[in-house]
Write a protein that holds these residues in place. Structure first.
Motif, PDB file in Angstrom:
ATOM      1  N   MET A 102     120.803 -40.525-117.638  1.00  0.00           N
ATOM      2  CA  MET A 102     122.053 -39.857-118.010  1.00  0.00           C
ATOM      3  C   MET A 102     123.251 -40.696-117.581  1.00  0.00           C
ATOM      4  N   GLU A 110     125.488 -31.763-114.768  1.00  0.00           N
ATOM      5  CA  GLU A 110     124.194 -31.092-114.648  1.00  0.00           C
ATOM      6  C   GLU A 110     123.909 -30.695-113.206  1.00  0.00           C
ATOM      7  N   THR A 121     123.901 -26.595-119.323  1.00  0.00           N
ATOM      8  CA  THR A 121     123.236 -27.892-119.409  1.00  0.00           C
ATOM      9  C   THR A 121     123.804 -28.731-120.538  1.00  0.00           C
ATOM     10  N   LEU A 123     121.710 -31.021-121.795  1.00  0.00           N
ATOM     11  CA  LEU A 123     120.473 -31.508-122.391  1.00  0.00           C
ATOM     12  C   LEU A 123     120.089 -30.712-123.632  1.00  0.00           C
ATOM     13  N   ILE A 126     115.202 -30.923-123.311  1.00  0.00           N
ATOM     14  CA  ILE A 126     114.864 -30.890-121.885  1.00  0.00           C
ATOM     15  C   ILE A 126     113.458 -31.445-121.652  1.00  0.00           C
ATOM     16  N   THR A 129     113.220 -35.268-121.984  1.00  0.00           N
ATOM     17  CA  THR A 129     114.114 -36.094-121.167  1.00  0.00           C
ATOM     18  C   THR A 129     113.685 -36.163-119.713  1.00  0.00           C
TER      19      THR A 129
END
Length: 492
Positions: A102, A110, A121, A123, A126, A129
């Motif tokens: 990230m 986050e 979030t 993301l 999820i 990642t």
């Protein structure tokens, strides 16, 4: 150690913040060990590297601050707590940078969302990642931030003395709600013991319901911290497990209660717990809103299916009221009445002394009594009627604090909505308002482009930083952070 008549406030803060970073580093290392045991070495390596950096920084700060032994006063405590939350956001973000790739801003957002138990979030994918170690660290931030990393620090380090009292009161503000002990260190220890015991109970029940040990631990951290992070892209609803839904619903309600009352129950029996006015109001609001939403869903969404209506209504009402933010349904597709009631719960939140955000039920109860009293004074001007919580009269100073916080909460939401509108001119009003409200109330999912099936990843870096600060404002209930901007704060 040498003494200093008036050490810089940064050096006063260095030792406790350094020790806190070492504690965070140890937690990271534990997550790395779990990831290593689960076979993802690359993911675990990034978490271990992060732990080393955090431990090194913490050690240096502790050494610098350890050269003095100052008495921590209220001014120092305010600075320490605010600095600790920003430091935890910065160093807690390292696993997301090293392991998940990230950007620093996204990782900070986050992490702050995790520690403040907001659960917002950036993301979108999820599952694709994060590895096991970063999944666990992500929800561990909920658990550590739930009762407060500073409160945990107070429980573990008795040498703080009276400074520990100031730190505790700064991180756990709000009207007292009963069930606590006279000594702050004893209170902090009791709260964490209760917190740990209930978390372990939820882990066991989720495993019985059919979740794996890892999924059970991760979602117990998320539930008890009232955070809302999940390992699944579709949140908790991806499990399609009725028994697990029931377990999480019950434990979200536990997490939104004053943990001091659980301790009081073990010493005085469950009846003493129910005598707490805030708890009765809390349960009453949950029951009333759940009943209305269930009927609304029965009529327009799950037509003719009372069980599904109650199941999804109870879970989502508990999730929003306790500011957990886990989801089993997309409530943006629910009728307007149900959505309006859920938005109202964003403001109310859980009980004082819980891991939940929002204005808090005890404050709502006080505000309600004051409004009724003032309405009666409209036709009975001579009426003298004190505001009570159970058999206790609420003092005027507490009333002032309650209304001041209500005003600050509303102003923070309004400021955040305006800031999002300025920084993101393409978003609609609902998205601007709900992203701000969801962050200040520490709920996470909102409506519009930040709905329960969406994320905050589309915002610019500047907007993410603004929303991150709003999360900390909501977690610390505003005044601790606001005090740092008062000129007199920096004068000895």
């Amino acid at each position: 150690p040498r003494t200093h008549p008036s050490p810089p406030i940064a050096q006063v803060a260095a030792r406790p913040i350094g020790a806190m970073l070492v504690l965070i580093a140890a937690s990271m290392a534990a997550c790395g060990l779990v990831g290593l045991a689960m076979g993802d070495r690359a993911d675990a390596a990034g978490v271990f590297e992060s732990a080393l950096v955090a431990a090194g920084a913490g050690g240096l700060l502790a050494w610098w601050g350890g050269r003095i032994r100052p008495r921590i006063g209220r001014r120092d405590a305010l600075f320490i707590v605010v600095a600790a939350w920003f430091a935890s956001g910065i160093f807690g973000a390292l696993p997301f940078v090293f392991s998940a790739g990230m950007s620093p801003v996204d990782a900070f957002f986050e992490t702050v969302s995790g520690f403040t138990t907001t659960g917002a979030t950036i993301l979108g994918d999820i599952e694709g990642t994060l590895g096991p170690a970063t999944h666990l660290w992500r929800t561990a931030t909920h658990w550590l931030g739930g009762l407060g990393i500073v409160v945990l620090f107070v429980a573990l380090f008795p040498a703080l003395g009276v400074g520990g009292k100031h730190l505790f009161q700064t991180e756990a503000p709000g009207p007292p709600s009963g069930g606590l002990l006279p000594r702050i260190r004893d209170t902090a220890r009791v709260l964490w013991k209760v917190y740990l015991a209930i978390t372990l109970a939820e882990v066991g029940l989720l495993m019985i319901a059919g979740l794996s040990p890892f999924e059970s631990v991760v979602h117990a951290f998320s539930t008890m911290g009232t955070g809302g992070f999940s390992t699944r892209n579709g949140s908790f609803g991806d499990f399609h497990n009725v028994a697990a839904d029931v377990v999480v619903t019950v434990f979200m309600l536990f997490a939104g209660m004053n943990f001091g009352l659980f301790h009081e129950m073990t010493t005085r029996g469950w009846r003493s717990m129910w005598r707490n006015t805030e708890l009765r109001v809390y349960v009453g609001i949950f029951a009333l809103v759940t009943a209305i939403v269930t009927l609304d869903l029965f009529r327009f969404v799950y037509r003719g299916d009372p069980f599904s209506s109650l199941r999804y209504a109870a879970f989502q009402v508990a999730s929003i009221m306790t500011t957990t933010g886990l989801g089993t349904a997309d409530f943006e597709k629910w009728p307007v009445l149900s959505q309006a009631l859920l938005v109202t719960l964003y403001f109310i939140g859980g009980c004082a002394g819980s891991t939940a955000g929002g204005i808090k039920v005890v404050r709502i109860a006080i505000i309600g009594q004051v409004l009724v009293r003032e309405a009666r004074r409209g036709f009975r001007p001579a009426l003298v009627r004190p505001v009570r919580l159970g058999d206790r009269v609420v003092q005027s100073g507490v009333l002032t604090e309650v209304f001041a916080y209500g005003a600050l909460f509303s102003a923070s939401v309004a400021f955040g909505a305006v800031a999002v509108g300025v920084l993101e001119p393409h978003v609609d009003l609902v998205t601007a308002f709900m992203s701000s409200l969801a962050c200040v109330a520490n709920v996470g999912p909102g409506l519009g482009l930040v709905g329960p099936t969406d994320n905050y990843g589309f915002f610019s870096g500047a907007t993410k930083l603004v929303l991150s600060v709003l999360m900390i404002v909501g977690r610390l209930e505003g005044f601790a952070l606001l005090a740092l901007f008062v000129p007199g704060f920096w004068r000895r």
